[in-house]
Design an enzyme around this catalytic site. Structure first.
Site, PDB file in Angstrom:
ATOM      1  N   CYS A  75       0.653  -1.366  -0.024  1.00 42.70           N
ATOM      2  CA  CYS A  75       0.077  -0.018   0.010  1.00 42.70           C
ATOM      3  C   CYS A  75       0.784   1.187   0.160  1.00 42.70           C
ATOM      4  CB  CYS A  75      -0.965  -0.128   1.248  1.00 42.70           C
ATOM      5  SG  CYS A  75      -2.088  -1.399   1.086  1.00 42.70           S
ATOM      6  N   HIS A  90      -3.208   7.133   2.009  1.00 41.19           N
ATOM      7  CA  HIS A  90      -3.501   6.079   1.669  1.00 41.19           C
ATOM      8  C   HIS A  90      -4.856   5.560   2.351  1.00 41.19           C
ATOM      9  CE1 HIS A  90      -3.998   1.614   0.877  1.00 41.19           C
ATOM     10  NE2 HIS A  90      -3.766   1.445   2.197  1.00 41.19           N
ATOM     11  N   ASN A 138     -10.353  -0.270   0.340  1.00 41.02           N
ATOM     12  CA  ASN A 138      -8.568  -0.112   0.194  1.00 41.02           C
ATOM     13  C   ASN A 138      -8.287  -0.851  -0.983  1.00 41.02           C
ATOM     14  OD1 ASN A 138      -6.015  -0.464   0.607  1.00 41.02           O
ATOM     15  ND2 ASN A 138      -5.914  -1.177   2.735  1.00 41.02           N
TER      16      ASN A 138
HETATM   17  N1  ACO Z   1     -18.047  -8.180  10.616  1.00 37.38           N
HETATM   18  C1  ACO Z   1     -18.617  -8.341  11.582  1.00 37.38           C
HETATM   19  N2  ACO Z   1     -17.609  -8.647  12.867  1.00 37.38           N
HETATM   20  C2  ACO Z   1     -16.595  -8.899  12.518  1.00 37.38           C
HETATM   21  C3  ACO Z   1     -16.003  -8.515  11.228  1.00 37.38           C
HETATM   22  C4  ACO Z   1     -16.890  -8.317  10.113  1.00 37.38           C
HETATM   23  N3  ACO Z   1     -16.326  -8.340   8.956  1.00 37.38           N
HETATM   24  N4  ACO Z   1     -14.507  -8.772  11.382  1.00 37.38           N
HETATM   25  C5  ACO Z   1     -14.075  -8.920  12.534  1.00 37.38           C
HETATM   26  N5  ACO Z   1     -15.278  -9.121  13.285  1.00 37.38           N
HETATM   27  C6  ACO Z   1     -15.370  -9.231  14.625  1.00 37.38           C
HETATM   28  C7  ACO Z   1     -14.371  -9.783  15.183  1.00 37.38           C
HETATM   29  O1  ACO Z   1     -14.545 -11.407  15.089  1.00 37.38           O
HETATM   30  C8  ACO Z   1     -14.216  -9.699  16.655  1.00 37.38           C
HETATM   31  O2  ACO Z   1     -15.295 -10.215  17.312  1.00 37.38           O
HETATM   32  P1  ACO Z   1     -14.972 -10.747  18.907  1.00 37.38           P
HETATM   33  O3  ACO Z   1     -14.804  -9.426  19.670  1.00 37.38           O
HETATM   34  O4  ACO Z   1     -16.235 -11.537  19.338  1.00 37.38           O
HETATM   35  O5  ACO Z   1     -13.930 -11.520  18.919  1.00 37.38           O
HETATM   36  C9  ACO Z   1     -14.665  -8.107  16.616  1.00 37.38           C
HETATM   37  O6  ACO Z   1     -15.295  -7.770  15.243  1.00 37.38           O
HETATM   38  C10 ACO Z   1     -13.535  -7.248  16.805  1.00 37.38           C
HETATM   39  O7  ACO Z   1     -12.573  -7.444  15.760  1.00 37.38           O
HETATM   40  P2  ACO Z   1     -11.402  -6.700  15.884  1.00 37.38           P
HETATM   41  O8  ACO Z   1     -10.414  -7.636  14.987  1.00 37.38           O
HETATM   42  O9  ACO Z   1     -10.706  -6.322  17.104  1.00 37.38           O
HETATM   43  O10 ACO Z   1     -11.652  -5.258  15.259  1.00 37.38           O
HETATM   44  P3  ACO Z   1     -11.045  -4.026  14.961  1.00 37.38           P
HETATM   45  O11 ACO Z   1     -11.757  -3.015  15.555  1.00 37.38           O
HETATM   46  O12 ACO Z   1      -9.661  -4.241  15.155  1.00 37.38           O
HETATM   47  O13 ACO Z   1     -10.931  -3.623  13.263  1.00 37.38           O
HETATM   48  C11 ACO Z   1      -9.955  -3.941  11.350  1.00 37.38           C
HETATM   49  C12 ACO Z   1     -10.768  -4.538  12.640  1.00 37.38           C
HETATM   50  C13 ACO Z   1     -11.018  -3.066  10.683  1.00 37.38           C
HETATM   51  C14 ACO Z   1      -9.364  -4.685  10.440  1.00 37.38           C
HETATM   52  C15 ACO Z   1      -9.012  -2.938  12.013  1.00 37.38           C
HETATM   53  O14 ACO Z   1      -7.974  -3.378  12.891  1.00 37.38           O
HETATM   54  C16 ACO Z   1      -7.983  -2.171  11.139  1.00 37.38           C
HETATM   55  O15 ACO Z   1      -8.746  -1.367  10.277  1.00 37.38           O
HETATM   56  N6  ACO Z   1      -6.856  -2.566  10.972  1.00 37.38           N
HETATM   57  C17 ACO Z   1      -5.946  -1.730   9.812  1.00 37.38           C
HETATM   58  C18 ACO Z   1      -6.149  -2.514   8.540  1.00 37.38           C
HETATM   59  C19 ACO Z   1      -5.406  -1.710   7.386  1.00 37.38           C
HETATM   60  O16 ACO Z   1      -5.342  -0.606   7.477  1.00 37.38           O
HETATM   61  N7  ACO Z   1      -4.913  -2.443   6.683  1.00 37.38           N
HETATM   62  C20 ACO Z   1      -4.241  -2.338   5.376  1.00 37.38           C
HETATM   63  C21 ACO Z   1      -2.937  -1.903   5.511  1.00 37.38           C
HETATM   64  S1  ACO Z   1      -2.632  -1.337   4.037  1.00 37.38           S
HETATM   65  C22 ACO Z   1      -1.608  -3.105   3.135  1.00 37.38           C
HETATM   66  O17 ACO Z   1      -0.716  -2.956   2.907  1.00 37.38           O
HETATM   67  C23 ACO Z   1      -2.692  -3.771   2.291  1.00 37.38           C
END
Ligand code: ACO
EC number: 2.3.1.180
Length: 325
Positions: free
Chosen positions: A119, A252, A282
């Site tokens: 990214c 990004h 993304n």
């Molecule tokens: N729908 C519903 N529930 C979900 C989903 C979904 N799609 N995905 C996860 N959950 C649930 C999980 O199972 C968890 O449930 P639990 O509490 O019962 O265990 C709960 O939601 C919370 O999950 P987390 O992983 O703690 O959620 P978080 O608030 O961290 O959000 C996310 C997840 C959106 C992925 C976040 O961590 C994030 O944005 N991280 C950065 C990602 C990013 O920017 N990546 C790109 C980098 S660029 C590249 O190089 C490709």
């Protein structure tokens, strides 16, 4: 006289198939996966994304974006003397997507290569093109970010498959007596390879390991927030400017919460941040040039304004480019 590089045209392209969160929720339900529009919007800000048809490759998306960028710059393909494509979803193992795109565009003969920084790919590619223009190795470059991330998504993993989309963005970067690109700052730390990767590889005619995207979302989130701020400040320092000089932040487009946090640290209000993650998801290396082109074409971003582009991604890689449009 010092030689600079300057963006003289932008273009972007999204494949026609658009999936809203509701569409994706319905598709994933058929696989027994539960998610919701509320969860996706609240955690990421994403409302829709585009997916390319199976016979469409990164070079096809990049080609459309490149043609529009050339048109905006008033140039023909033959005027281009450098092509760099930032992608993590190349058409083939080799040759590079840049070579395939070059041939489709009809700009044969000039150097063409890919940059792989996930990214952060576009800020890496723009920095390389700027350096080549400053050194006199090139005069008119096409710098493209193009991705078909839908190909490497695990549609049985709801924590990742709701986040990404396909698309392409491009800029024409030309030699200029005035800047242009003011400063940039690139970094990588390979000890974080495992938190965001597609670990599979080709061996002996087979794919070994998992060829789908794996991400520790929380680890990525924490790293991204700290590193983006540092890269932004380092870039401003190199140019002798401060937060107050930034007209627009074009980050990004991974997650609205990462963007809000970066903006807060830079003391920028969100009306100075270009946001397209809601409509594109993304799109990895394509996200910054896609956002830039949308902002230019909508009249949001104007010639003469100072833009800070910044990216973070697998590797772990991160970086920023400060420029005058
Ligand atoms: N729908 C519903 N529930 C979900 C989903 C979904 N799609 N995905 C996860 N959950 C649930 C999980 O199972 C968890 O449930 P639990 O509490 O019962 O265990 C709960 O939601 C919370 O999950 P987390 O992983 O703690 O959620 P978080 O608030 O961290 O959000 C996310 C997840 C959106 C992925 C976040 O961590 C994030 O944005 N991280 C950065 C990602 C990013 O920017 N990546 C790109 C980098 S660029 C590249 O190089 C490709």
């Amino acid at each position: 006289m010092r030689r600079y590089s300057r963006i003289t045209g932008t273009g972007s392209y999204l494949p026609p198939r658009r999936l809203t969160n509701a569409d994706l929720v319905a598709e994933l339900a058929q696989r027994g996966l539960e998610t919701s529009d509320e969860w996706i919007v609240e955690r990421t800000g994403i409302r829709a994304r585009h997916f390319a048809a199976p016979d469409v490759a990164s070079s096809d998306l990049g080609l459309e974006a490149a043609r529009l960028a050339l048109q905006a710059a008033g140039l023909q393909p033959q005027d281009i003397d450098l092509i760099i494509v930032a992608t993590s979803t190349p058409d083939m193992v080799f040759p590079s997507t840049a070579c395939i795109l070059q041939n489709k565009l009809g700009a044969n003969g000039c150097p063409a290569f890919d940059v792989q920084a996930v990214c952060s790919g576009f800020v890496y590619a723009l920095t390389v093109a700027d350096a080549m223009i400053q050194s006199g190795a090139a005069r008119r470059a096409l710098v493209i970010g193009a991705e078909v991330f839908s190909r490497i998504l695990d549609f049985n993993d709801r924590t990742t498959c709701v986040l990404f989309g396909d698309g392409a963005g491009a800029v024409v970067l030309e030699a200029s007596d005035t800047p242009g690109i003011l400063a940039s700052d690139l970094h990588a730390d390979g000890k974080h390879v495992g938190i965001l990767c597609v670990p599979g590889h080709v061996m002996g005619g087979q794919i070994l390991g998992d060829p789908l995207l794996k991400m520790d979302g929380q680890a990525v989130f924490k790293l991204a927030v700290g590193l983006l701020d540092k890269a932004a400040r380092a870039t401003l320092d190199k140019a002798g400017l401060t937060d107050a000089d930034i007209d627009w932040l074009i980050p990004h487009q991974a997650n609205i919460r990462i963007m809000q946090s970066t903006a807060r640290k830079l003391k920028l209000s969100m009306d100075k941040v270009v946001v397209t993650v809601d409509q594109h998801g993304n799109t990895s290396a394509a996200s910054i040039p896609l956002a830039l082109d949308h902002a230019v074409r909508s009249g949001q971003v104007l010639p003469g304004q100072t833009l800070l582009l910044e990216g973070v991604g697998g590797g772990f890689t991160w970086g920023a480019v400060l420029l005058k449009l």
